[in-house]
Design a protein around this motif. Structure first.
Motif, PDB file in Angstrom:
ATOM      1  N   TYR A  22       1.079  -1.180  -0.144  1.00 30.05           N
ATOM      2  CA  TYR A  22       0.015   0.210  -0.218  1.00 30.05           C
ATOM      3  C   TYR A  22       0.928   1.176  -0.160  1.00 30.05           C
ATOM      4  O   TYR A  22       2.065   0.722   0.213  1.00 30.05           O
ATOM      5  CB  TYR A  22      -0.475   0.488   1.321  1.00 30.05           C
ATOM      6  N   GLU A  23       0.533   2.516   0.322  1.00 27.75           N
ATOM      7  CA  GLU A  23       0.980   4.415  -0.044  1.00 27.75           C
ATOM      8  C   GLU A  23       1.427   3.434   1.404  1.00 27.75           C
ATOM      9  O   GLU A  23       0.925   2.971   2.318  1.00 27.75           O
ATOM     10  CB  GLU A  23       0.099   4.702  -0.391  1.00 27.75           C
ATOM     11  N   GLN A  24       2.454   4.789   1.641  1.00 29.66           N
ATOM     12  CA  GLN A  24       3.881   4.543   2.961  1.00 29.66           C
ATOM     13  C   GLN A  24       2.863   5.361   3.666  1.00 29.66           C
ATOM     14  O   GLN A  24       3.030   6.661   3.105  1.00 29.66           O
ATOM     15  CB  GLN A  24       5.091   4.617   2.314  1.00 29.66           C
ATOM     16  N   LEU A  25       3.009   4.914   5.052  1.00 35.94           N
ATOM     17  CA  LEU A  25       2.894   5.865   6.140  1.00 35.94           C
ATOM     18  C   LEU A  25       3.934   6.136   6.958  1.00 35.94           C
ATOM     19  O   LEU A  25       4.461   5.112   7.687  1.00 35.94           O
ATOM     20  CB  LEU A  25       1.510   5.977   6.723  1.00 35.94           C
ATOM     21  N   ASP A  26       5.021   7.459   6.749  1.00 37.89           N
ATOM     22  CA  ASP A  26       6.052   7.144   6.889  1.00 37.89           C
ATOM     23  C   ASP A  26       6.114   7.953   8.554  1.00 37.89           C
ATOM     24  O   ASP A  26       5.759   8.479   8.979  1.00 37.89           O
ATOM     25  CB  ASP A  26       7.523   8.271   6.659  1.00 37.89           C
TER      26      ASP A  26
END
Length: 128
Positions: free
Chosen positions: A5-9
């Motif tokens: 998935y899109e990243q949550l940094d």
């Protein structure tokens, strides 16, 4: 790094929250990236820790952050929390008085056997 998935940094593990099944994240309002039901891959210092689903979002102003929010999200007082936010976003040209912020509730997605196999196949395809 390839993620499902899109990243949550995250650069820091405030309040050791990334060890929890559910945790909050305080981010600049971004309805394209942060929406209830959206799945994200949690990244900590460049490593993929786990995948999460956004379960709830509260959009607030920075001056609405109270002791409860500050302590749960970071383990810091309200004053320390606001200072931290201002430091983290100092190069973003933000009006901290008027900007909208999202308090995001995330819950870990426990991968089942099929999902693990699908993820492994996606990684294999991406690497070939």
């Amino acid at each position: 790094m390839i993620t499902l998935y899109e990243q949550l940094d995250f650069s820091a593990n405030w309040n050791n929250k990334l060890s929890c099944t559910s945790f909050t994240s305080f981010r600049l309002h971004n309805p394209r990236k942060y929406a209830v039901g959206k799945k994200l891959s949690v990244m900590f210092q460049g490593k993929n820790l786990k995948d999460v689903e956004i379960r709830s979002i509260r959009t607030i102003k920075l001056d609405q952050v109270n002791e409860f929010i500050a302590q749960v999200d970071t383990g810091y007082s309200v004053e320390e929390f606001k200072k931290l936010v201002r430091t983290m976003y100092k190069n973003k040209n933000i009006d901290f008085e008027t900007a909208d912020w999202d308090l995001i509730l995330c819950r870990e997605i426990k991968p089942d056997k099929v999902a693990k196999q699908q993820k492994a196949e996606q990684v294999k395809l991406a690497l070939s």
